[in-house]
Write an enzyme that holds these catalytic residues in place. Structure first.
Site, short mmCIF file in Angstrom:
data_model
loop_
_atom_site.label_atom_id
_atom_site.label_comp_id
_atom_site.label_asym_id
_atom_site.label_seq_id
_atom_site.Cartn_x
_atom_site.Cartn_y
_atom_site.Cartn_z
N MET A 160 0.69 -1.20 -0.03
CA MET A 160 -0.11 0.01 -0.02
C MET A 160 0.74 1.26 -0.04
SD MET A 160 -3.45 -1.04 1.91
CE MET A 160 -2.86 -0.75 3.95
N GLY A 161 1.97 1.19 -0.44
CA GLY A 161 3.06 2.36 -0.61
C GLY A 161 3.49 2.67 0.86
N HIS B 186 8.76 1.24 3.35
CA HIS B 186 10.06 1.11 4.30
C HIS B 186 10.78 -0.06 4.18
CE1 HIS B 186 7.57 -1.84 6.48
NE2 HIS B 186 6.58 -1.01 6.62
N GLY C 215 10.91 -2.96 5.46
CA GLY C 215 10.12 -4.05 5.52
C GLY C 215 9.79 -4.50 4.20
N HIS C 216 9.28 -3.58 3.39
CA HIS C 216 8.87 -3.59 2.05
C HIS C 216 10.22 -4.12 1.05
CE1 HIS C 216 5.58 -0.83 3.40
NE2 HIS C 216 4.87 -1.67 2.82
N LYS D 162 5.17 -10.11 9.35
CA LYS D 162 4.49 -9.06 10.19
C LYS D 162 3.19 -9.14 10.19
CE LYS D 162 3.97 -4.91 11.62
NZ LYS D 162 2.70 -4.45 10.74
N VAL E 38 10.87 -7.17 9.53
CA VAL E 38 11.96 -6.64 9.61
C VAL E 38 11.85 -5.32 10.70
CG1 VAL E 38 13.48 -4.68 8.46
CG2 VAL E 38 12.84 -6.76 7.02
N SER F 239 6.57 -0.40 10.21
CA SER F 239 5.07 -0.16 9.85
C SER F 239 5.02 0.88 9.32
CB SER F 239 3.97 -0.66 10.97
OG SER F 239 2.70 -0.30 10.47
N SER F 240 4.17 1.04 8.07
CA SER F 240 3.89 2.43 7.70
C SER F 240 3.27 3.14 8.52
CB SER F 240 2.93 2.36 6.31
OG SER F 240 3.81 1.46 5.48
P1 AMP Z 1 1.25 -3.05 3.53
O1 AMP Z 1 2.21 -1.98 2.42
O2 AMP Z 1 1.63 -2.76 4.79
O3 AMP Z 1 0.14 -3.25 2.98
O4 AMP Z 1 2.52 -4.14 3.50
C1 AMP Z 1 2.98 -4.65 2.14
C2 AMP Z 1 3.66 -5.98 2.39
O5 AMP Z 1 4.78 -5.60 3.25
C3 AMP Z 1 2.84 -7.05 3.26
O6 AMP Z 1 3.08 -8.32 2.72
C4 AMP Z 1 3.56 -6.78 4.57
O7 AMP Z 1 3.26 -7.88 5.45
C5 AMP Z 1 4.74 -6.59 4.38
N1 AMP Z 1 5.51 -5.84 5.41
C6 AMP Z 1 5.01 -4.97 6.15
N2 AMP Z 1 6.01 -4.49 7.29
C7 AMP Z 1 6.85 -5.29 7.19
C8 AMP Z 1 7.92 -5.58 8.14
N3 AMP Z 1 8.07 -4.72 9.17
N4 AMP Z 1 8.76 -6.54 7.63
C9 AMP Z 1 8.50 -7.43 6.54
N5 AMP Z 1 7.55 -7.40 5.80
C10 AMP Z 1 6.64 -6.20 5.93
#
Ligand code: AMP
Length: 285
Positions: free
Chosen positions: A34-35, A38, A40-41, A153, A180, A189-190
């Protein structure tokens, strides 16, 4: 390797691109996001780049999976920076559809995974996982990846998506990658940008709670009520926190476990720190 990725704004063009890549015998890898990218992404981008020929990153803030309009409105949006980060990681395509491209007038289909999406976050966020599975299936249909990477996560989300892919014979590989963390243990986390400096400190109680339980497991404790209570106590001792759930579950079905025994167990939790809802989890054995 830095290149400006191709930005593809709708499902039709995305399918055409992927069809050509597949016809050339190359592997398509997808990282749905979802943009507000960070580290983690970026770890997912790196893994997927290594295991495919074409890296596609989707950026779509999916209204269907938000429970509150204010959370959707305030979701961080950092398009220019995201595009730069994708370029820096060698992404070939950024799939960036608009809401109307994804959900045109008359849209009325929902994809729903029954059991594994019911408890935990599913119990507190009605309809959330239906929103996730619906959008992820649409992303899969447009991008037609051989491989898609998701973060541990969002542990329940990962299990729900694995179930959907198996149940619907989607024929792609779903890979879960480790969480991460910041240097002090907070899961990236975003939504972390919403934490005030004081809340940022308080948020460390999630990590302490997880570690408290894991150290008891290492000392021989197998009773899940004891382990969950230890994690809960660690979190509850921190001001400005409100626990939504702290549970120990089977790592695939997410059913509650009474003891660790020979099942693979995951400690999963959701906690409000001030006005921000945080989730985290850890393998216990
Ligand atoms: P989101 O943008 O929050 O929807 O996350 C997109 C992808 O990144 C999802 O598969 C999340 O699980 C992954 N993600 C988000 N935060 C982390 C993190 N800290 N470490 C690893 N993957 C992450």
């Amino acid at each position: 390797m830095s290149q400006t990725p191709l930005v593809i704004p709708n499902p039709q063009d995305m399918r055409q691109y992927s069809a050509a890549v597949r016809a050339a015998g190359q592997r398509v890898g997808l990282v749905p996001t979802m943009g507000a990218l960070h580290q983690g992404h970026l770890s997912l981008l790196d893994y997927t780049a290594q295991h495919s020929d074409r890296l596609v990153v989707s950026i779509f803030v999916n209204p269907l999976q938000f429970n509150q309009q204010s959370d959707l409105d305030n979701y961080p949006r950092t398009w220019e920076r995201d595009l730069e980060l994708c370029a820096g990681r060698g992404a070939h395509v950024v799939y960036y559809p608009g809401v109307r491209d994804m959900y045109p007038q008359g849209f009325q289909t929902t994809v729903s995974v029954a059991q594994v999406s019911q408890g935990l976050c599913g119990a507190y966020r009605p309809g959330h996982f239906d929103g996730v599975t619906t959008v992820v299936l649409k992303l899969f249909n447009a991008v037609m990846p051989h491989l898609a990477a998701f973060g541990e996560k969002d542990y329940q989300q990962l299990q729900v998506i694995k179930r959907m892919v198996a149940d619907l014979d989607l024929g792609l590989e779903v890979v879960g990658r480790p969480t991460v963390r910041e240097a002090d243990g907070l899961a990236m986390s975003s939504r972390n940008v919403r934490l005030s400096p004081a809340e940022r400190q308080q948020a460390l109680c999630l990590w302490r709670g997880l570690n408290r339980a894991r150290s008891l497991v290492r000392a021989g404790e197998t009773q899940t009520p004891v382990l969950a209570e230890a994690a809960r106590a660690e979190i509850a001792a921190t001001p400005a926190t409100k626990i939504e759930y702290v549970e120990i579950v089977d790592s695939t079905t997410l059913e509650p476990l009474a003891s660790l025994d020979d099942r693979r167990a995951r400690l999963v939790l959701a906690v409000w720190v001030g006005g921000t809802r945080l989730i985290d989890n850890m393998a216990l054995n």
